[in-house]
Write a protein that holds these residues in place. Structure first.
Motif, PDB file in Angstrom:
ATOM      1  N   SER A 285       0.874  -1.175   0.000  1.00  0.00           N
ATOM      2  CA  SER A 285       0.000   0.000   0.000  1.00  0.00           C
ATOM      3  C   SER A 285       0.907   1.220   0.000  1.00  0.00           C
ATOM      4  CB  SER A 285      -0.950   0.020   1.196  1.00  0.00           C
ATOM      5  OG  SER A 285      -0.250   0.045   2.406  1.00  0.00           O
TER       6      SER A 285
ATOM      7  N   ASP B  92      -4.771   4.150   1.644  1.00  0.00           N
ATOM      8  CA  ASP B  92      -5.180   3.075   0.743  1.00  0.00           C
ATOM      9  C   ASP B  92      -4.898   1.685   1.309  1.00  0.00           C
ATOM     10  OD1 ASP B  92      -2.376   3.326   0.371  1.00  0.00           O
ATOM     11  OD2 ASP B  92      -2.496   2.509  -1.640  1.00  0.00           O
ATOM     12  N   ALA B  93      -4.406   1.616   2.512  1.00  0.00           N
ATOM     13  CA  ALA B  93      -4.091   0.329   3.141  1.00  0.00           C
ATOM     14  C   ALA B  93      -5.360  -0.379   3.607  1.00  0.00           C
ATOM     15  CB  ALA B  93      -3.168   0.543   4.331  1.00  0.00           C
ATOM     16  N   ARG B  94      -5.312  -1.695   3.581  1.00  0.00           N
ATOM     17  CA  ARG B  94      -6.420  -2.473   4.141  1.00  0.00           C
ATOM     18  C   ARG B  94      -6.400  -2.306   5.662  1.00  0.00           C
ATOM     19  NH1 ARG B  94      -5.262  -8.367   1.850  1.00  0.00           N
ATOM     20  NH2 ARG B  94      -3.712  -8.000   3.438  1.00  0.00           N
ATOM     21  N   PRO B  95      -7.571  -2.199   6.289  1.00  0.00           N
ATOM     22  CA  PRO B  95      -7.622  -2.019   7.743  1.00  0.00           C
ATOM     23  C   PRO B  95      -6.834  -3.087   8.511  1.00  0.00           C
ATOM     24  CG  PRO B  95      -9.766  -1.581   6.808  1.00  0.00           C
ATOM     25  CD  PRO B  95      -8.913  -2.118   5.689  1.00  0.00           C
ATOM     26  N   GLU B  96      -6.885  -4.331   8.063  1.00  0.00           N
ATOM     27  CA  GLU B  96      -6.155  -5.377   8.787  1.00  0.00           C
ATOM     28  C   GLU B  96      -4.642  -5.185   8.693  1.00  0.00           C
ATOM     29  OE1 GLU B  96      -7.660  -7.343   4.882  1.00  0.00           O
ATOM     30  OE2 GLU B  96      -8.388  -5.850   6.310  1.00  0.00           O
ATOM     31  N   ASP B  97      -4.145  -4.592   7.604  1.00  0.00           N
ATOM     32  CA  ASP B  97      -2.710  -4.325   7.489  1.00  0.00           C
ATOM     33  C   ASP B  97      -2.296  -3.195   8.419  1.00  0.00           C
ATOM     34  OD1 ASP B  97      -2.420  -6.349   5.568  1.00  0.00           O
ATOM     35  OD2 ASP B  97      -2.903  -4.958   3.931  1.00  0.00           O
TER      36      ASP B  97
END
Length: 145
Positions: free
Chosen positions: A55, A60-65
């Motif tokens: 990301s 723009d990152a996934r919440p889990e990341d």
């Protein structure tokens, strides 16, 4: 609002570190994150935490990341504070150029801080021996937490 930011560049330096194409002074690694020394540290013990998933920014990152990176950041902050007998920890994240981001792979800074001690100016590379010694201090502190 300005136009859409460029897509993630898989050839950024952090992506190369994750693939083993560039070296780093590793502090910690798990299935989701990597922590390593900033080669231009603003403080002794300045560590970077990156998610392994690509990301550009926090936006723009996934919440889990983000969650995995936050948990690792807390762990590294606790170890760095102990390893360097710091009075506090500066936790920093910049998203996009306007905020000061230079490398476009999501990353978090952990910087031990001491009362009355200013941050070093940016852009000054540290000696490799010092970086390895600081990484070892944090690894030792992690083992004792």
């Amino acid at each position: 609002m300005s136009e859409q930011p460029p897509a993630y560049d898989p050839d950024n330096i952090f992506a190369k570190i994750l693939r083993g194409e560039m070296p780093c002074f590793k502090v910690y690694e798990d299935d989701h994150t990597l922590a390593f020394m900033d080669i231009m540290p603003r403080t002794d013990g300045h560590t970077l935490i990156i998610p392994k998933a690509p990301s550009r920014t926090l936006l723009d990152a996934r919440p889990e990341d983000v969650q995995h990176a936050a948990v690792t950041s807390q762990k590294i902050a606790q170890a760095a504070q102990k390893a360097f007998n710091a009075d506090g920890i500066l936790f920093q994240q910049s998203s996009e150029s306007a905020a000061g981001q230079v490398i476009f792979h999501l990353h978090f800074h952990i910087m031990p801080r001491w009362d009355g001690v200013d941050l070093r100016p940016p852009g000054q590379k540290a000696d490799d021996d010092v970086l390895e010694e600081h990484a070892q201090r944090i690894r030792d502190a992690l083992a004792s937490l």
